[in-house]
Write a protein that holds these residues in place. Structure first.
Motif, PDB file in Angstrom:
ATOM      1  N   UNK A   1       0.854  -1.195   0.000  1.00 16.85           N
ATOM      2  CA  UNK A   1       0.000   0.000   0.000  1.00 16.85           C
ATOM      3  C   UNK A   1       0.886   1.241   0.000  1.00 16.85           C
ATOM      4  N   UNK A   2       0.488   2.235  -0.794  1.00 18.89           N
ATOM      5  CA  UNK A   2       1.259   3.478  -0.817  1.00 18.89           C
ATOM      6  C   UNK A   2       1.287   4.111   0.567  1.00 18.89           C
ATOM      7  N   UNK A   3       2.462   4.538   0.968  1.00 18.23           N
ATOM      8  CA  UNK A   3       2.733   5.234   2.224  1.00 18.23           C
ATOM      9  C   UNK A   3       2.560   4.365   3.472  1.00 18.23           C
TER      10      UNK A   3
ATOM     11  N   UNK B   1      10.080   5.653  12.464  1.00 19.16           N
ATOM     12  CA  UNK B   1      11.324   6.137  13.037  1.00 19.16           C
ATOM     13  C   UNK B   1      12.527   5.834  12.158  1.00 19.16           C
ATOM     14  N   UNK B   2      12.321   5.099  11.069  1.00 15.60           N
ATOM     15  CA  UNK B   2      13.375   4.788  10.109  1.00 15.60           C
ATOM     16  C   UNK B   2      13.204   5.704   8.894  1.00 15.60           C
ATOM     17  N   UNK B   3      14.251   5.896   8.136  1.00 17.27           N
ATOM     18  CA  UNK B   3      14.166   6.695   6.905  1.00 17.27           C
ATOM     19  C   UNK B   3      13.298   5.965   5.886  1.00 17.27           C
ATOM     20  N   UNK B   4      12.616   6.716   5.061  1.00 16.49           N
ATOM     21  CA  UNK B   4      11.803   6.132   3.995  1.00 16.49           C
ATOM     22  C   UNK B   4      10.434   6.766   3.936  1.00 16.49           C
ATOM     23  N   UNK B   5       9.765   6.573   2.803  1.00 16.26           N
ATOM     24  CA  UNK B   5       8.457   7.190   2.593  1.00 16.26           C
ATOM     25  C   UNK B   5       7.315   6.188   2.576  1.00 16.26           C
ATOM     26  N   UNK B   6       7.620   4.906   2.529  1.00 18.84           N
ATOM     27  CA  UNK B   6       6.563   3.906   2.426  1.00 18.84           C
ATOM     28  C   UNK B   6       6.084   3.714   1.002  1.00 18.84           C
TER      29      UNK B   6
ATOM     30  N   UNK C   1       8.301   2.391  -1.604  1.00 22.71           N
ATOM     31  CA  UNK C   1       9.161   1.469  -2.345  1.00 22.71           C
ATOM     32  C   UNK C   1       8.455   0.253  -2.923  1.00 22.71           C
ATOM     33  N   UNK C   2       7.781  -0.536  -2.093  1.00 20.40           N
ATOM     34  CA  UNK C   2       7.142  -1.749  -2.598  1.00 20.40           C
ATOM     35  C   UNK C   2       5.888  -1.453  -3.413  1.00 20.40           C
ATOM     36  N   UNK C   3       5.236  -0.319  -3.160  1.00 21.72           N
ATOM     37  CA  UNK C   3       4.097   0.075  -3.987  1.00 21.72           C
ATOM     38  C   UNK C   3       4.566   0.349  -5.419  1.00 21.72           C
ATOM     39  N   UNK C   4       5.701   1.003  -5.549  1.00 22.17           N
ATOM     40  CA  UNK C   4       6.269   1.282  -6.875  1.00 22.17           C
ATOM     41  C   UNK C   4       6.684  -0.015  -7.550  1.00 22.17           C
ATOM     42  N   UNK C   5       7.336  -0.900  -6.806  1.00 23.82           N
ATOM     43  CA  UNK C   5       7.736  -2.200  -7.371  1.00 23.82           C
ATOM     44  C   UNK C   5       6.526  -2.965  -7.877  1.00 23.82           C
ATOM     45  N   UNK C   6       5.486  -3.072  -7.076  1.00 25.49           N
ATOM     46  CA  UNK C   6       4.294  -3.824  -7.462  1.00 25.49           C
ATOM     47  C   UNK C   6       3.687  -3.287  -8.760  1.00 25.49           C
ATOM     48  N   UNK C   7       3.554  -1.998  -8.874  1.00 27.66           N
ATOM     49  CA  UNK C   7       2.933  -1.415 -10.067  1.00 27.66           C
ATOM     50  C   UNK C   7       3.828  -1.531 -11.292  1.00 27.66           C
ATOM     51  N   UNK C   8       5.133  -1.330 -11.120  1.00 26.80           N
ATOM     52  CA  UNK C   8       6.055  -1.438 -12.254  1.00 26.80           C
ATOM     53  C   UNK C   8       6.106  -2.869 -12.795  1.00 26.80           C
TER      54      UNK C   8
END
Length: 75
Positions: free
Chosen positions: A22-24, A32-37, A39-46
């Protein structure tokens, strides 16, 4: 063509598997970690756009996270 990727971060809890693309979405361990949430949403769609598939193998809770991509051969 298939790829398998793993990381050395905390494992993915079973209850987060349904929402991980899911996006975000940021699981409890990701806060508390770096990142936007995204990554895997982009992978799934691509991967879906080119007719491939992806999965997160089960049974890895508490271990490093692992993901698998399956892409069609070039035509």
């Amino acid at each position: 063509m298939a790829w398998l990727a793993a990381d050395d971060r905390p494992g993915l809890p079973v209850e987060a598997r349904e929402r991980v693309s899911d996006r975000f979405y940021r699981g409890v361990q990701g806060r508390g970690q770096a990142g936007s949430g995204l990554g895997l949403a982009i992978v799934q769609r691509a991967v879906a756009r080119v007719g491939g598939g992806w999965c997160l193998p089960t049974g890895l809770e508490g271990a490093s996270c692992c993901g698998a991509l399956d892409m069609p051969a070039a035509r």
